[in-house]
Design a protein around this motif. Structure first.
Motif, mmCIF file in Angstrom:
data_model
loop_
_atom_site.group_PDB
_atom_site.id
_atom_site.type_symbol
_atom_site.label_atom_id
_atom_site.label_comp_id
_atom_site.label_asym_id
_atom_site.label_seq_id
_atom_site.Cartn_x
_atom_site.Cartn_y
_atom_site.Cartn_z
ATOM 1 N N MET A 297 38.188 44.918 26.146
ATOM 2 C CA MET A 297 38.112 43.712 26.969
ATOM 3 C C MET A 297 38.286 43.972 28.398
ATOM 4 O O MET A 297 37.458 43.420 29.256
ATOM 5 C CB MET A 297 39.222 42.665 26.795
ATOM 6 N N TYR A 298 39.044 45.208 28.698
ATOM 7 C CA TYR A 298 38.855 45.491 30.228
ATOM 8 C C TYR A 298 38.213 46.980 30.312
ATOM 9 O O TYR A 298 38.367 47.959 29.375
ATOM 10 C CB TYR A 298 40.493 45.711 30.492
ATOM 11 N N ALA A 299 37.681 47.192 31.461
ATOM 12 C CA ALA A 299 36.736 48.535 31.495
ATOM 13 C C ALA A 299 37.693 49.625 31.806
ATOM 14 O O ALA A 299 37.185 50.545 31.796
ATOM 15 C CB ALA A 299 36.081 48.110 32.794
ATOM 16 N N THR A 300 38.991 49.426 32.301
ATOM 17 C CA THR A 300 39.708 50.512 32.672
ATOM 18 C C THR A 300 41.283 50.252 32.003
ATOM 19 O O THR A 300 41.803 49.289 31.915
ATOM 20 C CB THR A 300 40.239 50.639 34.121
ATOM 21 N N PRO A 301 41.984 51.470 31.582
ATOM 22 C CA PRO A 301 43.221 51.297 31.109
ATOM 23 C C PRO A 301 44.304 50.809 32.135
ATOM 24 O O PRO A 301 44.200 51.120 33.184
ATOM 25 C CB PRO A 301 43.422 52.595 30.476
ATOM 26 N N GLY A 302 45.366 50.538 31.996
ATOM 27 C CA GLY A 302 46.355 50.215 32.767
ATOM 28 C C GLY A 302 46.947 48.707 32.626
ATOM 29 O O GLY A 302 46.881 47.902 31.615
ATOM 30 N N HIS A 303 47.571 48.235 33.643
ATOM 31 C CA HIS A 303 48.078 47.044 33.775
ATOM 32 C C HIS A 303 47.292 45.888 34.332
ATOM 33 O O HIS A 303 46.735 46.130 35.336
ATOM 34 C CB HIS A 303 49.421 47.064 34.960
ATOM 35 N N HIS A 304 46.983 44.832 33.508
ATOM 36 C CA HIS A 304 45.961 43.882 33.987
ATOM 37 C C HIS A 304 46.694 42.572 33.905
ATOM 38 O O HIS A 304 46.856 41.784 33.140
ATOM 39 C CB HIS A 304 45.131 43.820 33.093
ATOM 40 N N PRO A 305 47.077 41.989 35.221
ATOM 41 C CA PRO A 305 47.972 40.898 35.255
ATOM 42 C C PRO A 305 46.978 39.406 35.226
ATOM 43 O O PRO A 305 45.875 39.827 35.689
ATOM 44 C CB PRO A 305 48.800 40.800 36.659
ATOM 45 N N TYR A 306 47.508 38.355 34.498
ATOM 46 C CA TYR A 306 46.714 37.378 34.846
ATOM 47 C C TYR A 306 47.143 36.259 35.926
ATOM 48 O O TYR A 306 48.165 36.778 36.826
ATOM 49 C CB TYR A 306 47.406 36.435 33.258
ATOM 50 N N ILE A 307 46.647 35.529 36.380
ATOM 51 C CA ILE A 307 46.722 34.594 37.808
ATOM 52 C C ILE A 307 48.103 33.908 37.359
ATOM 53 O O ILE A 307 47.693 32.612 37.118
ATOM 54 C CB ILE A 307 45.487 33.791 38.071
ATOM 55 N N LEU A 308 49.360 34.267 37.374
ATOM 56 C CA LEU A 308 50.401 33.503 37.146
ATOM 57 C C LEU A 308 51.529 34.127 38.019
ATOM 58 O O LEU A 308 51.435 35.329 38.438
ATOM 59 C CB LEU A 308 51.071 33.687 35.767
ATOM 60 N N PRO A 309 52.429 33.238 38.616
ATOM 61 C CA PRO A 309 53.293 33.726 39.648
ATOM 62 C C PRO A 309 54.311 34.667 38.845
ATOM 63 O O PRO A 309 54.534 34.751 37.881
ATOM 64 C CB PRO A 309 54.038 32.561 40.054
ATOM 65 N N LEU A 310 54.823 35.644 39.999
ATOM 66 C CA LEU A 310 55.834 36.553 39.266
ATOM 67 C C LEU A 310 55.282 37.724 38.294
ATOM 68 O O LEU A 310 56.238 38.141 37.712
ATOM 69 C CB LEU A 310 57.215 35.786 39.029
ATOM 70 N N GLY A 311 54.008 37.601 38.077
ATOM 71 C CA GLY A 311 53.554 38.596 37.062
ATOM 72 C C GLY A 311 54.105 38.115 35.604
ATOM 73 O O GLY A 311 54.525 39.324 34.822
ATOM 74 N N LEU A 312 54.528 36.982 35.362
ATOM 75 C CA LEU A 312 55.076 36.700 33.959
ATOM 76 C C LEU A 312 54.225 37.045 32.794
ATOM 77 O O LEU A 312 54.701 37.150 31.780
ATOM 78 C CB LEU A 312 55.168 34.935 34.086
ATOM 79 N N LEU A 313 52.959 37.112 32.903
ATOM 80 C CA LEU A 313 52.052 37.411 31.935
ATOM 81 C C LEU A 313 51.041 38.511 32.228
ATOM 82 O O LEU A 313 50.482 38.428 33.454
ATOM 83 C CB LEU A 313 51.327 36.004 31.306
ATOM 84 N N HIS A 314 50.954 39.838 31.380
ATOM 85 C CA HIS A 314 49.704 40.684 31.646
ATOM 86 C C HIS A 314 49.662 41.305 30.464
ATOM 87 O O HIS A 314 50.347 41.154 29.338
ATOM 88 C CB HIS A 314 50.510 41.537 32.654
ATOM 89 N N ASP A 315 48.417 42.076 30.492
ATOM 90 C CA ASP A 315 48.232 42.847 29.416
ATOM 91 C C ASP A 315 48.161 44.364 29.914
ATOM 92 O O ASP A 315 47.856 44.791 31.091
ATOM 93 C CB ASP A 315 46.631 42.794 29.167
ATOM 94 N N GLU A 316 48.736 45.296 28.804
ATOM 95 C CA GLU A 316 48.889 46.579 29.070
ATOM 96 C C GLU A 316 48.226 47.284 28.048
ATOM 97 O O GLU A 316 48.131 47.307 27.035
ATOM 98 C CB GLU A 316 50.313 46.869 29.005
ATOM 99 N N THR A 317 47.037 48.033 28.687
ATOM 100 C CA THR A 317 46.109 48.354 27.828
ATOM 101 C C THR A 317 45.950 49.864 27.892
ATOM 102 O O THR A 317 46.206 50.714 28.868
ATOM 103 C CB THR A 317 44.617 47.969 28.259
ATOM 104 N N ASP A 318 45.532 50.605 26.818
ATOM 105 C CA ASP A 318 45.424 52.020 26.964
ATOM 106 C C ASP A 318 43.826 52.419 26.902
ATOM 107 O O ASP A 318 43.126 51.459 26.832
ATOM 108 C CB ASP A 318 46.000 52.897 25.860
ATOM 109 N N ARG A 319 43.525 53.468 26.933
ATOM 110 C CA ARG A 319 41.954 53.958 26.819
ATOM 111 C C ARG A 319 41.359 53.353 25.443
ATOM 112 O O ARG A 319 40.110 52.834 25.684
ATOM 113 C CB ARG A 319 41.933 55.332 26.902
#
Length: 65
Positions: free
Chosen positions: A1-23
């Motif tokens: 779903m994401y082109a790069t690995p790493g931390h991908h936050p959603y547009i929510l305040p305080l970073g309440l929801l995010h995806d953490e992806t690997d390669r």
């Protein structure tokens, strides 16, 4: 779903929801593709030579979609 690995936050305040992806594994979408040829003169759908056993019955369905 994401082109790069790493931390991908959603547009929510305080970073309440995010995806953490690997390669992850490399996915080739062409492996899931089915290709067809259509003859509009005879109204015939045929699987291409790339996938000769692809189903074609769905094209001739006369019921309600």
């Amino acid at each position: 779903m994401y082109a790069t690995p790493g931390h991908h936050p959603y547009i929510l305040p305080l970073g309440l929801l995010h995806d953490e992806t690997d390669r992850g594994p490399l996915w080739d979408p062409a492996l899931n593709a089915l290709s067809y040829t259509y003859n509009h003169h005879t109204d015939r759908l045929s699987p291409s030579t790339l996938n000769p056993y692809a189903p074609t019955e769905w094209f001739y369905f006369n019921g309600h979609w």
